[in-house]
Design a protein around this motif. Structure first.
Motif, PDB file in Angstrom:
ATOM      1  N   ASN A   1      10.536  -4.762 -11.125  1.00 48.71           N
ATOM      2  CA  ASN A   1       9.803  -5.637 -10.212  1.00 48.71           C
ATOM      3  C   ASN A   1       9.534  -7.016 -10.839  1.00 48.71           C
ATOM      4  OD1 ASN A   1       8.253  -5.602  -7.551  1.00 48.71           O
ATOM      5  ND2 ASN A   1       6.758  -6.416  -8.988  1.00 48.71           N
TER       6      ASN A   1
ATOM      7  N   PRO B   1       6.301 -13.488  -4.881  1.00 44.68           N
ATOM      8  CA  PRO B   1       5.125 -12.862  -5.496  1.00 44.68           C
ATOM      9  C   PRO B   1       5.441 -11.528  -6.184  1.00 44.68           C
ATOM     10  CG  PRO B   1       4.588 -13.634  -3.300  1.00 44.68           C
ATOM     11  CD  PRO B   1       6.067 -13.811  -3.468  1.00 44.68           C
ATOM     12  N   ILE B   2       4.932 -11.358  -7.401  1.00 48.31           N
ATOM     13  CA  ILE B   2       5.047 -10.091  -8.126  1.00 48.31           C
ATOM     14  C   ILE B   2       4.391  -8.998  -7.292  1.00 48.31           C
ATOM     15  CG2 ILE B   2       4.248  -8.810 -10.161  1.00 48.31           C
ATOM     16  CD1 ILE B   2       4.249 -11.527 -11.647  1.00 48.31           C
ATOM     17  N   CYS B   3       3.208  -9.297  -6.774  1.00 42.43           N
ATOM     18  CA  CYS B   3       2.476  -8.348  -5.928  1.00 42.43           C
ATOM     19  C   CYS B   3       2.144  -9.050  -4.616  1.00 42.43           C
ATOM     20  CB  CYS B   3       1.192  -7.911  -6.630  1.00 42.43           C
ATOM     21  SG  CYS B   3       0.125  -6.880  -5.582  1.00 42.43           S
ATOM     22  N   GLN B   4       2.199  -8.276  -3.511  1.00 47.31           N
ATOM     23  CA  GLN B   4       1.922  -8.894  -2.204  1.00 47.31           C
ATOM     24  C   GLN B   4       0.473  -9.321  -2.070  1.00 47.31           C
ATOM     25  OE1 GLN B   4       2.364  -5.648  -2.623  1.00 47.31           O
ATOM     26  NE2 GLN B   4       0.316  -4.992  -2.039  1.00 47.31           N
TER      27      GLN B   4
ATOM     28  N   ARG C   1       0.072 -14.957  -0.186  1.00 46.72           N
ATOM     29  CA  ARG C   1      -0.071 -14.303   1.112  1.00 46.72           C
ATOM     30  C   ARG C   1      -1.194 -14.984   1.890  1.00 46.72           C
ATOM     31  NH1 ARG C   1      -1.458  -7.931   1.308  1.00 46.72           N
ATOM     32  NH2 ARG C   1      -3.457  -8.660   0.537  1.00 46.72           N
TER      33      ARG C   1
ATOM     34  N   CYS D   1      -4.326  -1.023 -10.298  1.00 49.21           N
ATOM     35  CA  CYS D   1      -3.005  -0.584 -10.734  1.00 49.21           C
ATOM     36  C   CYS D   1      -2.867  -0.646 -12.248  1.00 49.21           C
ATOM     37  CB  CYS D   1      -1.940  -1.437 -10.074  1.00 49.21           C
ATOM     38  SG  CYS D   1      -1.896  -1.185  -8.296  1.00 49.21           S
TER      39      CYS D   1
ATOM     40  N   MET E   1      -0.656   3.936 -13.198  1.00 44.28           N
ATOM     41  CA  MET E   1      -0.953   4.321 -11.805  1.00 44.28           C
ATOM     42  C   MET E   1      -1.864   5.547 -11.706  1.00 44.28           C
ATOM     43  SD  MET E   1       0.424   2.314  -9.659  1.00 44.28           S
ATOM     44  CE  MET E   1       0.867   0.823 -10.504  1.00 44.28           C
TER      45      MET E   1
ATOM     46  N   TRP F   1      -1.949  -4.418 -13.952  1.00 44.76           N
ATOM     47  CA  TRP F   1      -0.797  -4.786 -14.797  1.00 44.76           C
ATOM     48  C   TRP F   1      -0.171  -6.090 -14.321  1.00 44.76           C
ATOM     49  CZ3 TRP F   1       3.760  -5.812 -12.558  1.00 44.76           C
ATOM     50  CH2 TRP F   1       4.072  -5.180 -11.344  1.00 44.76           C
TER      51      TRP F   1
ATOM     52  N   GLY G   1      -0.167  -4.469   3.256  1.00 44.88           N
ATOM     53  CA  GLY G   1      -0.281  -5.770   3.927  1.00 44.88           C
ATOM     54  C   GLY G   1       0.780  -6.679   3.350  1.00 44.88           C
TER      55      GLY G   1
ATOM     56  N   GLY H   1       4.166  -4.274  -1.397  1.00 46.85           N
ATOM     57  CA  GLY H   1       3.681  -3.109  -2.134  1.00 46.85           C
ATOM     58  C   GLY H   1       2.499  -2.462  -1.422  1.00 46.85           C
ATOM     59  N   PRO H   2       2.064  -1.293  -1.923  1.00 50.95           N
ATOM     60  CA  PRO H   2       0.966  -0.564  -1.281  1.00 50.95           C
ATOM     61  C   PRO H   2      -0.404  -1.144  -1.628  1.00 50.95           C
ATOM     62  CG  PRO H   2       1.651   0.569  -3.260  1.00 50.95           C
ATOM     63  CD  PRO H   2       2.589  -0.600  -3.108  1.00 50.95           C
ATOM     64  N   THR H   3      -1.369  -0.894  -0.759  1.00 47.56           N
ATOM     65  CA  THR H   3      -2.750  -1.246  -1.059  1.00 47.56           C
ATOM     66  C   THR H   3      -3.522   0.040  -1.389  1.00 47.56           C
ATOM     67  OG1 THR H   3      -4.649  -2.565  -0.329  1.00 47.56           O
ATOM     68  CG2 THR H   3      -3.626  -1.157   1.329  1.00 47.56           C
ATOM     69  N   THR H   4      -4.728  -0.108  -1.952  1.00 48.09           N
ATOM     70  CA  THR H   4      -5.509   1.051  -2.382  1.00 48.09           C
ATOM     71  C   THR H   4      -5.931   1.907  -1.178  1.00 48.09           C
ATOM     72  OG1 THR H   4      -6.345  -0.336  -4.157  1.00 48.09           O
ATOM     73  CG2 THR H   4      -7.467   1.759  -3.806  1.00 48.09           C
TER      74      THR H   4
ATOM     75  N   LYS I   1      -1.461   3.839  -2.472  1.00 43.17           N
ATOM     76  CA  LYS I   1      -1.620   3.972  -3.917  1.00 43.17           C
ATOM     77  C   LYS I   1      -3.020   4.447  -4.262  1.00 43.17           C
ATOM     78  CE  LYS I   1      -2.880  -0.808  -5.093  1.00 43.17           C
ATOM     79  NZ  LYS I   1      -4.205  -0.870  -5.724  1.00 43.17           N
TER      80      LYS I   1
ATOM     81  N   ILE J   1       4.513   2.561  -6.032  1.00 49.69           N
ATOM     82  CA  ILE J   1       4.053   1.898  -7.258  1.00 49.69           C
ATOM     83  C   ILE J   1       3.297   0.626  -6.887  1.00 49.69           C
ATOM     84  CG2 ILE J   1       4.728   0.913  -9.484  1.00 49.69           C
ATOM     85  CD1 ILE J   1       5.140   4.006  -9.090  1.00 49.69           C
ATOM     86  N   GLY J   2       2.012   0.637  -7.187  1.00 51.15           N
ATOM     87  CA  GLY J   2       1.161  -0.507  -6.872  1.00 51.15           C
ATOM     88  C   GLY J   2       1.639  -1.746  -7.587  1.00 51.15           C
ATOM     89  N   GLY J   3       1.653  -2.845  -6.874  1.00 48.61           N
ATOM     90  CA  GLY J   3       2.057  -4.112  -7.475  1.00 48.61           C
ATOM     91  C   GLY J   3       3.554  -4.353  -7.469  1.00 48.61           C
TER      92      GLY J   3
ATOM     93  N   ALA K   1       5.777  -5.207  -5.547  1.00 45.33           N
ATOM     94  CA  ALA K   1       6.035  -5.780  -4.223  1.00 45.33           C
ATOM     95  C   ALA K   1       7.489  -6.174  -3.994  1.00 45.33           C
ATOM     96  CB  ALA K   1       5.137  -6.990  -4.019  1.00 45.33           C
TER      97      ALA K   1
END
Lengths: 293, 200
Positions: free
Chosen positions: A51, A61-64, A102, A185, A241, A273, B60, B77-80, B103, B125-127, B129
């Motif tokens: 990722n 973005p690394i994370c959404q 976002r 995470c 996780m 992370w 989201g 990616g997933p949210t909590t 997640k 896997i969180g993050g 995305a």
């Protein structure tokens, strides 16, 4: 009219959102090497590695959850902070349009998301003056999942048998790690402030995220506590996780602030992370001279 | 990796065990805080949203419209998931959901609903995305975008080989419960030994 400060800030946002800093990347590589082969913890870290590489290559973005947008600005005496704030807001708006952020900011009363990422408190900007001519701007993008697992303890905390001493601090910090499992995470990074009031405690705990992961605390007492929490947390078997495994935390950073005699807060901020923080030193023309991480 | 292809049957879901790694292919609908609260309060599903036998994804995404007017997912990616714990069991029951992707895992109420109605919790896997956005082949539609805003809207996504781990199965087992219990007792030992060392 071209605005070099605007361009520099958009680039800072883009890079923070899409590229993990080297110190965090190196720590993740080490954690992948240490996990047992063939476990779901190892699979999780492999996906994380892929990722990171993909986000950088695609500049996305690394994370959404591009998080709350927090600027830390070190500026020379006499610098126009109002102008900076206006430009930073415009940079956030444009970075959102381009998908580096976002549409992530919601009116807390009406529930409306106008898609600009601008509003009361958004973005947050902390100004500090320094006696140097250059402008330094750091940025942290802090996602909601890890923000939600932050915790503030008021000592003594009877349930945890945590008294007003370092052992008490250790107990509550490790409790925060236990409670955060899976939700923020992991493997994560802790920023902690011992003391302060309810606001400054959290504030200083988050500033710890500006430290390099590999640095050592100059205060030997806090340094020992940092190393102890890191080692102990990684013995708990929570893992990436929360799947179970050897790496629960990548780093622990602790500071202390004075308190009033009646209060003893321990404020714990957790960073996932996807540790998105970067910083730049700008030249007199507001172009980026150097990256800080 | 076990392929999990749409439509998801009860038999397919019951065969899954905690620890299985799956690759999901088919249609999933995103739904997070606003959607769960809305359904819990008796809101009706918009026409076109088919949850029965389907999967709901706690996500989201970042979605941009391209020059051709097509939605493109650029991060997903997933949210909590634990925030949906008050609502999830009811939604599994009422809408016949076979899988929940998210997640962090969920609690006992959701675990009981998975067991009773034949559903699994699939941990993404969180993050991650970008890896997960690459698995989204197409955005088939979006619902309630105006009301809830982009991250909270219901996005209908076609996914291929979307990686996830079964962490709560339909037999009452939960990896989250196990890891929490084990880490809690490991911590208790380490707290006690340290305190003992200080006051021998």
């Amino acid at each position: 009219m071209p605005d070099p400060l605007l361009d520099s800030l958009i680039e800072l946002i883009r890079r923070t959102s899409a590229e993990l800093p080297d110190d965090v990347n190196a720590a993740l590589v080490r954690s992948l090497e240490s996990e047992k082969k063939g476990t779901i913890a190892e699979s999780a870290l492999k996906i994380i590695e892929r990722n990171i590489e993909l986000a950088k290559r695609k500049s996305q973005p690394i994370c959404q959850d591009t998080g709350s947008v927090v600027f830390y600005v070190q500026c020379p005496v006499g610098y126009d902070q109002i102008q900076f704030e206006e430009t930073a807001r415009e940079a956030v708006k444009q970075a959102t349009k381009r998908g580096f952020l976002r549409q992530n900011s919601v009116d807390s009363i009406t529930g409306r998301n106008d898609g600009t990422n601008l509003g009361p408190g958004a973005p947050a900007i902390h100004f500090h003056q320094h006696r140097f001519p250059q402008l330094e701007v750091c940025l942290i993008l802090k996602g909601g999942g890890c923000e939600n697992v932050g915790a503030q303890y008021s000592l003594p905390a009877e349930k945890l048998e945590a008294n007003r001493d370092l052992d008490g601090c250790r107990r509550v910090i490790l409790d925060a790690v236990l409670q955060a499992q899976g939700k923020g995470c992991g493997p994560g990074i802790l920023g902690v402030c011992i003391g302060g009031d309810r606001a400054t405690g959290y504030e200083f705990s988050k500033q710890q995220f500006l430290r390099f992961l590999g640095d050592r605390n100059p205060d030997p007492v806090l340094d020992a506590l940092e190393q102890d929490i890191l080692k102990t947390a990684n013995e708990l078997g929570i893992g990436p996780m929360g799947f179970g495994g050897r790496t629960t935390l990548l780093g622990v950073k602790i500071c202390a602030a004075n308190r009033v005699p009646a209060s003893y807060f321990v404020s714990v901020s957790y960073m996932c992370w996807a540790f998105r923080r970067q910083g730049v030193v700008m030249g007199p023309d507001s172009s980026i001279q150097r990256w800080l991480y | 990796m076990i392929p999990l292809n749409y439509p998801f049957t009860e038999e397919q879901i019951r065969a899954l065990q905690v620890g299985d790694e799956v690759g999901i292919t088919g249609v999933v609908f995103t739904g997070r805080d606003a959607v769960h609260k809305y359904l819990h309060e008796g809101g009706s599903l918009p026409t076109g949203v088919q949850l029965r036998g389907g999967i709901i994804y706690h996500c989201g995404p970042v979605v941009l419209m391209d020059a051709a007017g097509q939605w493109q997912v650029t991060a997903a990616g997933p949210t909590t998931s634990i925030r949906e714990e008050p609502y999830q069991a009811q939604i599994i029951r009422d809408f016949g959901i076979r899988g929940v992707i998210g997640k962090g895992g969920m609690g006992d109420k959701t675990s009981a609903a998975c067991r009773e109605y034949g559903c699994v919790y699939l941990h993404a896997i969180g993050g991650a995305a970008q890896v997960l956005a690459e698995c989204v082949r197409k955005v088939r539609g979006v619902y309630m975008l105006e009301e809830f805003g982009s991250p909270e809207a219901i996005w209908e996504l076609e996914v291929e080989n979307f990686p996830a781990v079964v962490t709560m199965d339909s037999h009452g087992k939960s990896l989250h419960r196990e890891v929490f219990a084990a880490s809690q007792s490991a911590l208790a030992e380490r707290i006690a030994s340290k305190a003992g060392a200080r006051h021998p």
